[in-house]
Design a protein around this motif. Sequence first.
Motif, short mmCIF file in Angstrom:
data_model
loop_
_atom_site.label_atom_id
_atom_site.label_comp_id
_atom_site.label_asym_id
_atom_site.label_seq_id
_atom_site.Cartn_x
_atom_site.Cartn_y
_atom_site.Cartn_z
N UNK A 52 -26.16 -20.37 14.53
CA UNK A 52 -27.05 -19.09 14.11
C UNK A 52 -27.55 -18.31 15.05
N UNK A 53 -27.28 -18.98 16.25
CA UNK A 53 -27.59 -18.01 17.62
C UNK A 53 -26.58 -16.89 17.49
N UNK A 54 -25.31 -17.11 17.36
CA UNK A 54 -24.29 -16.34 17.24
C UNK A 54 -24.50 -15.19 16.36
N UNK A 55 -24.92 -15.40 15.22
CA UNK A 55 -25.07 -14.78 14.10
C UNK A 55 -26.31 -13.85 14.10
N UNK B 279 -17.38 -5.57 32.17
CA UNK B 279 -16.52 -6.27 32.65
C UNK B 279 -15.52 -6.91 31.48
N UNK B 280 -16.48 -7.68 30.57
CA UNK B 280 -15.75 -8.23 29.30
C UNK B 280 -14.89 -7.22 28.43
N UNK B 281 -15.76 -6.06 28.15
CA UNK B 281 -15.02 -5.10 27.60
C UNK B 281 -14.01 -4.30 28.05
N UNK B 282 -13.71 -4.45 29.36
CA UNK B 282 -12.59 -3.90 29.87
C UNK B 282 -11.48 -4.90 29.87
N UNK B 283 -11.73 -6.08 29.39
CA UNK B 283 -10.64 -6.98 29.03
C UNK B 283 -10.27 -6.98 27.72
N UNK B 284 -10.74 -6.12 26.78
CA UNK B 284 -10.56 -5.95 25.52
C UNK B 284 -11.31 -6.61 24.50
N UNK B 285 -12.41 -7.15 24.93
CA UNK B 285 -13.39 -7.64 24.06
C UNK B 285 -14.28 -6.61 23.60
N UNK B 286 -14.67 -6.79 22.35
CA UNK B 286 -15.55 -5.47 21.71
C UNK B 286 -16.89 -5.58 22.17
N UNK B 287 -17.64 -4.41 22.46
CA UNK B 287 -18.96 -4.47 22.71
C UNK B 287 -19.84 -5.49 22.19
N UNK B 288 -19.58 -5.67 20.58
CA UNK B 288 -20.46 -6.63 19.96
C UNK B 288 -20.17 -8.08 20.39
N UNK B 289 -18.82 -8.14 20.52
CA UNK B 289 -18.55 -9.78 20.88
C UNK B 289 -18.85 -10.15 22.35
N UNK B 290 -18.90 -8.83 23.14
CA UNK B 290 -19.38 -9.18 24.59
C UNK B 290 -20.87 -9.68 24.66
#
Lengths: 409, 252
Positions: free
Chosen positions: A402-405, A363-374
């Motif tokens: 730190x969690x994000x990275x 769903x997130x990717x279909x909006x243009x968010x990359x797989x990694x970001x999603x």
Amino acid sequence: MSQTLTADKKELFLESFRVSEGISGVSKAAELALENLDFPTTRDEYWKYTRLTKILNGRFSVEPFEGSEEVVSINERALHIECINGYFQSPVGEIQEGIEITSVEEVEEALVDYQNEFFSALNTAYFTSGIKIKIKAGVEIDKSIQVNFLSVNNNIQVQPRIEIELEPNASANFIFNWHHNGQEGNFYNVVSELKLHENAQLSLHQLQAGGDENFLINTTQVNQQRDSKFAIHTISLEGKVLRNNLNIAVEGENCESILNGVYLAYGSQHFDNHTYVDHIAPNCYSSENYKGVMDDKSTAVFNGKVMVQPNAQKINAFQSNQNILLSDDATINSKPELEIYADDVQCSHGSTTGQLDEEAVFYLRSRGVSEVSAKKMMIRAFVFDVLEEIKLESFKEHVEGLVEEKFKL
Amino acid sequence: MLSIRNLKASIEGKNILNGLDLEVKAGEVHAIMGPNGSGKSTLASVIAGRSEYEIEGGEITFNGKDIMELEPEERAAEGMFLAFQYPIEIPGVSNINFLKTAINEIRDYKGLGKMSAKEFLGRVKEKKEMVELKENLANRSVNVGFSGGEKKRNEIFQMAMLEPKLAILDETDSGLDIDALRIVANGVNRLKTKDNATIVITHYQRLLDYIVPDFVHVLYKGKIVKTGGKDLALELEEKGYDWLTKPEKETA
């Protein structure tokens, strides 16, 4: 046969610890206890999923250190105390009135169960250095107190011992920060004893990022007197074998105990959280929420036990452990336990393990968010409610980053 | 704009699309109708790049570019948008933050810099009004605690924010009452320009009262078996699908 072998190995292991001479009192009693205690193996229920062979086979020297090292400050306003190679250095920053810091040369009274716990006995007998931080009655410490654990040598034993005592109506925020300086093969065996007197409030924030080639056994014993509030937030990010033993004895009425944890593991990291809340007195509230995400071949263990003693009526105790496995080779062993001997209580517990919701990722990717970001968004969202509970903003923000990275994905 | 030729697709070894052709030009609205199981949602999923589907043959080009090998996010960046039949609830992910990430990653794909906070918030305000999205919904976790109608409205809000060239509405009318349907349709109509196109996938003619199509296609057994103007939808409403599908059955 294998028993004897382990016993021999235990003797060899202990040799590198028996360097301090003429220990006495409680430490002597702990040393005697060590004689009779076996080195824990996976045959012990308490250590069932955590293999300690690498610790048993290690030789860890003692390396006293004096001086200072540069460490990331999580809260710049905090009072900083560095513990290097297991040796506490002089505090850096203004010591607010009402804080009393003394070094512990001899253990007067141990709250940890050194008679039965091998690592508690080991620390009690041979701790590298000890510190006692006392907050005087009625004093509210507005700056947090940050203890940094790090080491500057390889293959050493790091066995600090911390006693924290909050007198009646005192309150304080602590940060325990395990920091990695590039060293390897170190064995951290930390004991903290936290005493909360009447109506005291203590929040302990633990950030465990002490390097992936180091071992950490971290035992925290908490005693709560009536009307006290205790909260602990444990964020585990680095460690070869990392084990938290958190024991809370709620001895007085009308207490609150909050236990929160986030563990994110990858590679071959092994993170183990054992918690034990012992409700001895009535009219108390405890809430536990641990969440973990495991990738690659990492393993995590969650064992949370809540005990409600016969006299502990009107207890509200909640416990939840949720996990996400990012890879087929990652493992979680989750065991929430309730043991209730009172009849007028409200308790619940639950454990779930799943994968990232692929539909949501799409769903997130279909909006243009990359797989990694999603995926990062989803992981952050997963642990969001645990991090939300952290009231110390500087620590929360630091940890969120730190969690994000954490995961390369 | 969108050109599909002889598209064949399967899922778990089952053929769903069996040689489908479709040509959509800028400024057009196409409706795709058909009975349950005819392949309508599969078509939407395949265009959007859902990986569960196996492409067995054919081609899809978008503005002259072969998109078959593109990831879903790359297709979105090229200007495609899929409004889901069942929008997903994502606890902990804020609607606004994820749209900001989406917009900026799309801009990055196009070699543009990040959108300024001011411009972004301006767009949020404008589009929220356009699709009549309640004030608080934009800031909440994606679709969490939204009613069926609010979820669909949120899809149109996201579409408005992303300003796609081609929007595919997959059964957007399902589960909507007439008021919600009107609001959603109004949103779609307001977003329509001569440069973008819309594909409306629907089971019922009802939605087409509000979003008037230039072409109506009937999908059956993974193929388009009939194409007509907006009157075809009315005819289907009246007669059902049997009259179109019968000859197919006889040959089968």
